[in-house]
Design an enzyme around this catalytic site. Sequence first.
Site, PDB file in Angstrom:
ATOM      1  N   ASP A  99      55.864  62.548  72.144  1.00 27.58           N
ATOM      2  CA  ASP A  99      56.119  62.168  70.755  1.00 27.58           C
ATOM      3  C   ASP A  99      54.893  62.272  69.854  1.00 27.58           C
ATOM      4  O   ASP A  99      54.809  61.623  68.822  1.00 27.58           O
ATOM      5  CB  ASP A  99      56.625  60.722  70.741  1.00 27.58           C
ATOM      6  N   GLU A 121      59.808  64.230  78.810  1.00 27.73           N
ATOM      7  CA  GLU A 121      59.841  62.832  78.352  1.00 27.73           C
ATOM      8  C   GLU A 121      60.688  62.738  77.074  1.00 27.73           C
ATOM      9  O   GLU A 121      60.266  62.214  76.036  1.00 27.73           O
ATOM     10  CB  GLU A 121      58.445  62.255  78.111  1.00 27.73           C
ATOM     11  N   GLU A 135      55.433  58.154  65.899  1.00 27.22           N
ATOM     12  CA  GLU A 135      55.985  58.743  67.125  1.00 27.22           C
ATOM     13  C   GLU A 135      57.517  58.741  67.157  1.00 27.22           C
ATOM     14  O   GLU A 135      58.126  59.663  67.698  1.00 27.22           O
ATOM     15  CB  GLU A 135      55.426  58.021  68.355  1.00 27.22           C
ATOM     16  N   HIS A 208      45.020  50.611  70.661  1.00 33.07           N
ATOM     17  CA  HIS A 208      44.510  51.561  69.660  1.00 33.07           C
ATOM     18  C   HIS A 208      45.594  52.286  68.874  1.00 33.07           C
ATOM     19  O   HIS A 208      45.325  53.269  68.191  1.00 33.07           O
ATOM     20  CB  HIS A 208      43.586  52.613  70.327  1.00 33.07           C
ATOM     21  N   ARG A 210      48.030  53.643  66.117  1.00 33.91           N
ATOM     22  CA  ARG A 210      47.809  53.817  64.685  1.00 33.91           C
ATOM     23  C   ARG A 210      48.328  52.610  63.885  1.00 33.91           C
ATOM     24  O   ARG A 210      47.641  52.094  63.008  1.00 33.91           O
ATOM     25  CB  ARG A 210      48.539  55.087  64.231  1.00 33.91           C
ATOM     26  N   HIS A 241      39.121  53.538  72.657  1.00 33.22           N
ATOM     27  CA  HIS A 241      39.491  54.846  72.085  1.00 33.22           C
ATOM     28  C   HIS A 241      38.364  55.255  71.141  1.00 33.22           C
ATOM     29  O   HIS A 241      37.816  54.411  70.421  1.00 33.22           O
ATOM     30  CB  HIS A 241      40.804  54.652  71.324  1.00 33.22           C
TER      31      HIS A 241
HETATM   32  C1  UD1 Z   1      47.440  60.169  69.278  1.00 33.70           C
HETATM   33  C2  UD1 Z   1      48.972  60.187  69.184  1.00 33.70           C
HETATM   34  C3  UD1 Z   1      49.572  58.974  69.866  1.00 33.70           C
HETATM   35  C4  UD1 Z   1      49.047  58.838  71.285  1.00 33.70           C
HETATM   36  C5  UD1 Z   1      47.536  58.822  71.236  1.00 33.70           C
HETATM   37  C6  UD1 Z   1      46.979  58.770  72.631  1.00 33.70           C
HETATM   38  C7  UD1 Z   1      49.959  61.129  67.164  1.00 33.70           C
HETATM   39  C8  UD1 Z   1      50.434  60.859  65.799  1.00 33.70           C
HETATM   40  N1  UD1 Z   1      49.375  60.113  67.784  1.00 33.70           N
HETATM   41  O1  UD1 Z   1      46.976  59.084  68.483  1.00 33.70           O
HETATM   42  O2  UD1 Z   1      50.982  59.121  69.922  1.00 33.70           O
HETATM   43  O3  UD1 Z   1      49.510  57.617  71.815  1.00 33.70           O
HETATM   44  O4  UD1 Z   1      47.067  60.036  70.626  1.00 33.70           O
HETATM   45  O5  UD1 Z   1      45.639  58.405  72.629  1.00 33.70           O
HETATM   46  O6  UD1 Z   1      50.093  62.217  67.662  1.00 33.70           O
HETATM   47  N2  UD1 Z   1      39.069  61.020  68.783  1.00 33.70           N
HETATM   48  C9  UD1 Z   1      37.871  61.473  69.308  1.00 33.70           C
HETATM   49  N3  UD1 Z   1      37.905  62.134  70.513  1.00 33.70           N
HETATM   50  C10 UD1 Z   1      39.042  62.338  71.213  1.00 33.70           C
HETATM   51  C11 UD1 Z   1      40.251  61.864  70.666  1.00 33.70           C
HETATM   52  C12 UD1 Z   1      40.249  61.217  69.451  1.00 33.70           C
HETATM   53  O7  UD1 Z   1      36.825  61.309  68.704  1.00 33.70           O
HETATM   54  O8  UD1 Z   1      38.998  62.941  72.298  1.00 33.70           O
HETATM   55  C13 UD1 Z   1      39.046  60.315  67.461  1.00 33.70           C
HETATM   56  C14 UD1 Z   1      38.907  61.273  66.267  1.00 33.70           C
HETATM   57  O9  UD1 Z   1      38.114  60.658  65.296  1.00 33.70           O
HETATM   58  C15 UD1 Z   1      40.349  61.382  65.765  1.00 33.70           C
HETATM   59  C16 UD1 Z   1      40.850  59.969  66.018  1.00 33.70           C
HETATM   60  O10 UD1 Z   1      40.266  59.608  67.277  1.00 33.70           O
HETATM   61  O11 UD1 Z   1      40.403  61.742  64.399  1.00 33.70           O
HETATM   62  C17 UD1 Z   1      42.328  59.792  66.072  1.00 33.70           C
HETATM   63  O12 UD1 Z   1      42.956  60.754  66.924  1.00 33.70           O
HETATM   64  P1  UD1 Z   1      44.527  61.112  66.696  1.00 33.70           P
HETATM   65  O13 UD1 Z   1      44.971  62.074  67.734  1.00 33.70           O
HETATM   66  O14 UD1 Z   1      44.761  61.513  65.281  1.00 33.70           O
HETATM   67  O15 UD1 Z   1      45.248  59.741  66.866  1.00 33.70           O
HETATM   68  P2  UD1 Z   1      45.467  58.840  68.138  1.00 33.70           P
HETATM   69  O16 UD1 Z   1      45.414  57.432  67.637  1.00 33.70           O
HETATM   70  O17 UD1 Z   1      44.580  59.235  69.242  1.00 33.70           O
HETATM   71  N1  UDP Z   2      43.988  56.241  79.943  1.00 38.71           N
HETATM   72  C1  UDP Z   2      42.847  56.830  80.483  1.00 38.71           C
HETATM   73  N2  UDP Z   2      41.627  56.279  80.186  1.00 38.71           N
HETATM   74  C2  UDP Z   2      41.490  55.191  79.402  1.00 38.71           C
HETATM   75  C3  UDP Z   2      42.661  54.599  78.839  1.00 38.71           C
HETATM   76  C4  UDP Z   2      43.893  55.159  79.125  1.00 38.71           C
HETATM   77  O1  UDP Z   2      42.935  57.805  81.225  1.00 38.71           O
HETATM   78  O2  UDP Z   2      40.353  54.762  79.173  1.00 38.71           O
HETATM   79  C5  UDP Z   2      45.301  56.831  80.255  1.00 38.71           C
HETATM   80  C6  UDP Z   2      46.335  55.878  80.812  1.00 38.71           C
HETATM   81  O3  UDP Z   2      46.258  55.805  82.218  1.00 38.71           O
HETATM   82  C7  UDP Z   2      47.640  56.483  80.345  1.00 38.71           C
HETATM   83  C8  UDP Z   2      47.268  57.149  79.040  1.00 38.71           C
HETATM   84  O4  UDP Z   2      45.852  57.268  79.033  1.00 38.71           O
HETATM   85  O5  UDP Z   2      48.080  57.511  81.223  1.00 38.71           O
HETATM   86  C9  UDP Z   2      47.747  56.299  77.891  1.00 38.71           C
HETATM   87  O6  UDP Z   2      47.217  56.787  76.731  1.00 38.71           O
HETATM   88  P1  UDP Z   2      47.434  56.100  75.342  1.00 38.71           P
HETATM   89  O7  UDP Z   2      47.648  54.647  75.507  1.00 38.71           O
HETATM   90  O8  UDP Z   2      46.277  56.528  74.527  1.00 38.71           O
HETATM   91  O9  UDP Z   2      48.724  56.815  74.778  1.00 38.71           O
HETATM   92  P2  UDP Z   2      50.286  56.526  74.869  1.00 38.71           P
HETATM   93  O10 UDP Z   2      50.684  56.499  76.287  1.00 38.71           O
HETATM   94  O11 UDP Z   2      50.537  55.241  74.141  1.00 38.71           O
HETATM   95  O12 UDP Z   2      50.885  57.681  74.133  1.00 38.71           O
END
Ligand code: UD1
Ligand code: UDP
Length: 370
Positions: A99, A121, A135, A208, A210, A241
């Site tokens: 999602d 999924e 999502e 973490h 949104r 995160h």
């Molecule tokens: C995204 C997904 C969410 C998922 C989550 C898993 C959407 C809308 N959201 O949200 O469904 O649960 O990923 O973690 O698709 N960043 C880094 N390095 C990384 C990753 C992220 O620096 O490797 C930082 C960046 O500043 C980035 C911010 O995190 O802009 C947010 O990342 P983003 O993918 O937009 O949102 P998530 O909250 O991670």
């Molecule tokens: N996870 C990880 N390292 C961390 C925190 C989470 O590998 O420090 C893994 C966790 O085991 C799970 C996934 O990340 O498989 C969950 O990610 P997140 O909560 O960011 O996203 P969501 O599942 O809510 O989309």
Amino acid sequence: MSDIKKIMAVFGTRPEAIKMCPLIRELRARPDLCVKVCLTGQHREMAASVMRCFDERADYDLDIMRESQTLSYVTCGILEGFGGVLAREMPDMVLVHGDTTTAFAASLAAFYMGIPVSHVEAGLRSHNMRAPYPEEYNRRAVALASSLHFAPTARAAENLMNEGVSHADIFITGNTVIDALRYTLKDDYQSPYLPASPSERLIFLTAHRRESIGEPLENMLRAVRELTEAYEDVRVIYPLHPNPKVTEIAQRTLGGCERVTLCPPLDVVDCHNIMARSYLILTDSGGIQEEAAALGKPVLIMRSVTERPEGILSGIARLAGTDRYQISATVRELLDNKDTYKKMSGSPNPYGDGNACIKITDALERYFCR
Ligand code: UD1
Ligand code: UDP
């Protein structure tokens, strides 16, 4: 099947990578399938870390991530970039997961080019467009673009049928994250993050989302702070995160707390093994609800609603809400009441038997024989 079919798997965030890598392995093992992998780069380091753990390499990386990226920016970057990859590769099937904005934009790009999409999924629904946000919209939109729907549970399949998806296009497979645990869990695992004494109880915390960022996240973390002050045998590990907004609130609210470890994101092997050795799990995550159920760890969900009601019905999960006092009371009950703890941790896992990847790959092969 006469010719080799090309499947393009596309993903971009850490949870998608964790849930798609075991599937890619299974697809690669079939001689009648050719697999290409495209990373959108919605996440950078966090997705790279998963790829390393599973020893996977991408054929394409759109590398779109920016600090504090907006949903529109991510969507446009993927539509444009993945559209180009599709024009070059012209796969027989595009495989998306879950999602995220990656799944939404990639499925739309494939749909625009008339390439069939399979959704892994599929069918999770909170029935609330604002939670999880965005999502719930993404997963519904992906369903509209998809030809095949791999539902992890019967309930998810039912959600799809209620929206008019044909029974013939839905496959109940279990969740591929249960397959992933087969690769990551280790009996002899050790880590400095684990409590030194067996009498200490470890709470594994992630938060973490949104829609949590801001006051809800502050409330959650204040509850955690108070709990560690009240229980001397409780330790908390909170992998942060890298989103700067999350890090700022976490440092401000929990920085300096004696029994709270704030650490960088854990790689998936560390994460799964530490979860497996924790006492309970406190989270606003989706995937962690499934992993907790498979590991027999009570999971308290810091949200008002979940698209994974199966865990609540089985007994392994409870909704703790986002209110500081409600979270605190829900955790305290588990810390104080051994019977409640025992009952929750003994609940069955409703998310599959670890054979989801085989079931999905078999269904794809059958689709190509139609
Ligand atoms: C995204 C997904 C969410 C998922 C989550 C898993 C959407 C809308 N959201 O949200 O469904 O649960 O990923 O973690 O698709 N960043 C880094 N390095 C990384 C990753 C992220 O620096 O490797 C930082 C960046 O500043 C980035 C911010 O995190 O802009 C947010 O990342 P983003 O993918 O937009 O949102 P998530 O909250 O991670
Ligand atoms: N996870 C990880 N390292 C961390 C925190 C989470 O590998 O420090 C893994 C966790 O085991 C799970 C996934 O990340 O498989 C969950 O990610 P997140 O909560 O960011 O996203 P969501 O599942 O809510 O989309």
